[in-house]
Design a protein around this motif. Structure first.
Motif, PDB file in Angstrom:
ATOM      1  N   VAL A  97       0.682  -1.332  -0.019  1.00 55.18           N
ATOM      2  CA  VAL A  97      -0.020  -0.011   0.030  1.00 55.18           C
ATOM      3  C   VAL A  97       0.673   1.467  -0.025  1.00 55.18           C
ATOM      4  N   ALA A  98       0.777   2.042  -1.042  1.00 56.20           N
ATOM      5  CA  ALA A  98       1.436   3.284  -1.066  1.00 56.20           C
ATOM      6  C   ALA A  98       0.631   4.439  -0.498  1.00 56.20           C
ATOM      7  N   GLY A  99       0.997   5.584  -0.407  1.00 58.96           N
ATOM      8  CA  GLY A  99       0.145   6.693   0.332  1.00 58.96           C
ATOM      9  C   GLY A  99       0.722   7.833   0.103  1.00 58.96           C
ATOM     10  N   LYS A 100      -0.589   8.945   0.234  1.00 59.13           N
ATOM     11  CA  LYS A 100       0.017  10.210   0.184  1.00 59.13           C
ATOM     12  C   LYS A 100      -1.201  10.855   1.078  1.00 59.13           C
ATOM     13  N   SER A 101      -0.830  12.021   1.633  1.00 54.47           N
ATOM     14  CA  SER A 101      -1.792  12.922   2.329  1.00 54.47           C
ATOM     15  C   SER A 101      -1.282  14.192   2.505  1.00 54.47           C
ATOM     16  N   ILE A 102      -2.407  15.069   1.785  1.00 55.32           N
ATOM     17  CA  ILE A 102      -2.370  16.386   1.706  1.00 55.32           C
ATOM     18  C   ILE A 102      -3.493  17.672   2.238  1.00 55.32           C
ATOM     19  N   LYS A 103      -2.982  18.020   3.127  1.00 55.82           N
ATOM     20  CA  LYS A 103      -4.076  19.033   3.617  1.00 55.82           C
ATOM     21  C   LYS A 103      -5.110  18.433   4.476  1.00 55.82           C
ATOM     22  N   SER A 104      -4.606  17.303   5.070  1.00 59.52           N
ATOM     23  CA  SER A 104      -5.666  16.489   5.762  1.00 59.52           C
ATOM     24  C   SER A 104      -5.385  16.262   7.249  1.00 59.52           C
ATOM     25  N   LYS A 105      -6.471  15.834   8.057  1.00 58.70           N
ATOM     26  CA  LYS A 105      -6.474  15.725   9.559  1.00 58.70           C
ATOM     27  C   LYS A 105      -5.528  14.803   9.814  1.00 58.70           C
ATOM     28  N   LEU A 106      -5.523  13.670   8.948  1.00 62.45           N
ATOM     29  CA  LEU A 106      -4.659  12.217   8.942  1.00 62.45           C
ATOM     30  C   LEU A 106      -3.510  12.741   8.291  1.00 62.45           C
ATOM     31  N   TYR A 107      -2.290  13.249   8.864  1.00 58.46           N
ATOM     32  CA  TYR A 107      -1.263  13.723   7.770  1.00 58.46           C
ATOM     33  C   TYR A 107      -0.389  12.863   7.822  1.00 58.46           C
ATOM     34  N   SER A 108      -0.283  11.814   8.796  1.00 50.25           N
ATOM     35  CA  SER A 108       0.884  10.715   8.770  1.00 50.25           C
ATOM     36  C   SER A 108       0.559   9.847   7.585  1.00 50.25           C
ATOM     37  N   THR A 109       1.404   9.934   6.546  1.00 46.71           N
ATOM     38  CA  THR A 109       1.116   8.965   5.640  1.00 46.71           C
ATOM     39  C   THR A 109       1.382   7.497   5.764  1.00 46.71           C
ATOM     40  N   PRO A 110       2.540   7.278   6.688  1.00 42.07           N
ATOM     41  CA  PRO A 110       2.791   5.911   6.895  1.00 42.07           C
ATOM     42  C   PRO A 110       1.620   5.517   7.789  1.00 42.07           C
TER      43      PRO A 110
END
Length: 387
Positions: A97-110
């Protein structure tokens, strides 16, 4: 899974190319909506095969398994787990599972990645009746998943492409700063070139722009020479790719005579360009020759020139690159009927070239902001209408 099942799909693209991807999809008869860096559409397995085989300017085709809002990790876990993963993933699937998080409350991608993975594992254990003490094997077919968060909106996808679509499979060797094949195709498609006109790349390097022009000229599907990861999935009907490839072969026009030329001052690059063109069977469609820019002359008219010269990004290169831009202006300006399209990250390009562009278009070459400086040539005279 039935052949007729409808999937929600997304074609991802470099910033600035999404409108071209949208146009390509519509030309294939696939309605879509274009957003920043992507085109959204729906379709069957045949649509997935067609998009992978034919899209020249996209990066990947992904299945959207689910979309929802999530403001806590518990919510992310439960909503991922609620998706029908057993429709896609066999019991032994290998699914990073790859991931990215932008301007979100759940900011920790790992954390988002590991929670998504855990939720899917739990779902598959329940569906396939596996005990919690025994890990899933993950020795089977490969499924690259991604969890992407943007402003608390979550999109979970499976990649159907495998290595990016720009990997056409013909580049045996490349030069120092190669242009990706899908970017090269985009440069050709942004011009007014038609296959009955001359086409020329004066700084052709490993030949990518000329080869992409030849693929377009012959109407050859850019993915014809390669395979896609979804072909390894047991639920993806192999007969579909066979059908789509056969139709693509029938649509190709191998007989058309094209006037495509690439030149470069570096003889080694010309040898590489020739080898790459031979690799994809287009050796007879393109003329490559070693030539210094200032030695270029032509009697031909109404041609199109596309160039991706060095940008002078490295220390000490700026002066020689700007000298090249000045030379381009001196050599190209007299060619009034030719249209010239030059891609560079040097925003002062016009100053050295010696003329203002007719139009500029912002594009991203990888992470680098570049501009396509367009100089439109005179139009050919209209042919008199026959009575």
């Amino acid at each position: 899974m039935t052949k007729e099942k409808t999937f929600k799909l997304v074609a991802t693209a470099a910033s600035g190319l999404e409108a071209l991807v949208g146009k390509e999809l519509r030309d294939l008869g696939i309605p879509c909506e274009v957003e920043n860096g992507k085109a959204l559409f729906e379709g069957t397995m045949e649509t997935i095969a067609t998009a992978n085989l034919w899209l020249r300017t996209a990066d990947r085709i992904k299945i959207i398994v689910g979309e929802f809002d999530a403001f806590s990790f518990d919510e992310l876990f439960e909503k991922v787990k609620a998706l029908p993963w057993e429709d896609y993933l066999p019991m032994d699937a290998e699914f990073p599972v790859a991931g990215k998080s932008i301007k979100s409350k759940l900011y920790s991608t790992p954390d988002c990645q590991s929670i998504t993975k855990k939720a899917i594992v739990n779902r598959l254990r329940e569906v396939y009746h596996r005990p919690a003490t025994v890990p899933l094997a993950e020795t089977g077919a490969f499924f690259q998943l991604e969890v992407a968060l943007l402003k608390d909106h979550v999109t979970v996808t499976i990649d159907t492409t495998g290595p990016s679509l720009f990997k056409r499979g013909y580049r045996i060797e490349k030069g120092g700063a190669p242009l990706k094949e899908n970017m090269a195709a985009a440069l050709v498609m942004l011009t007014n070139w038609r296959k009955d006109r001359p086409f020329f790349d004066p700084v052709c390097g490993s030949g990518t722009i000329c080869i992409e022009a030849a693929l377009i000229g012959h109407n050859i599907a850019p993915g014809f020479n390669r395979e896609f990861v979804c072909e390894t999935w047991d639920w993806f009907d192999a007969a579909i790719f066979e059908k789509v490839r056969k139709e693509a072969d029938e649509q190709a026009d191998y007989d058309i005579e094209l006037d495509i030329m690439g030149s470069d001052i570096n003889g080694k690059m010309i040898e590489i360009a020739k080898a790459n063109a031979e690799e994809i069977g287009l050796g007879d469609s393109i003329t490559f020759k070693q030539l210094a820019l200032h030695d270029f002359t032509t009697e031909k008219e109404y041609g199109v020139m596309v160039a991706n010269p060095p940008y002078g990004e490295r220390l000490g290169e700026e002066e020689s690159v700007r000298k090249l831009y000045k030379e381009m202006g001196e050599v190209f300006r007299p060619l009034k009927t030719w249209s010239k399209y030059i891609l560079t990250s040097d925003l002062t390009f016009e100053q050295y070239y010696g003329a203002r562009a007719t139009k500029k278009r912002k594009l991203y070459n990888g992470a680098l902001r570049t501009d396509l400086f367009q100089y439109w040539g005179e139009r050919p005279p209209r042919k008199p209408r026959e009575e």
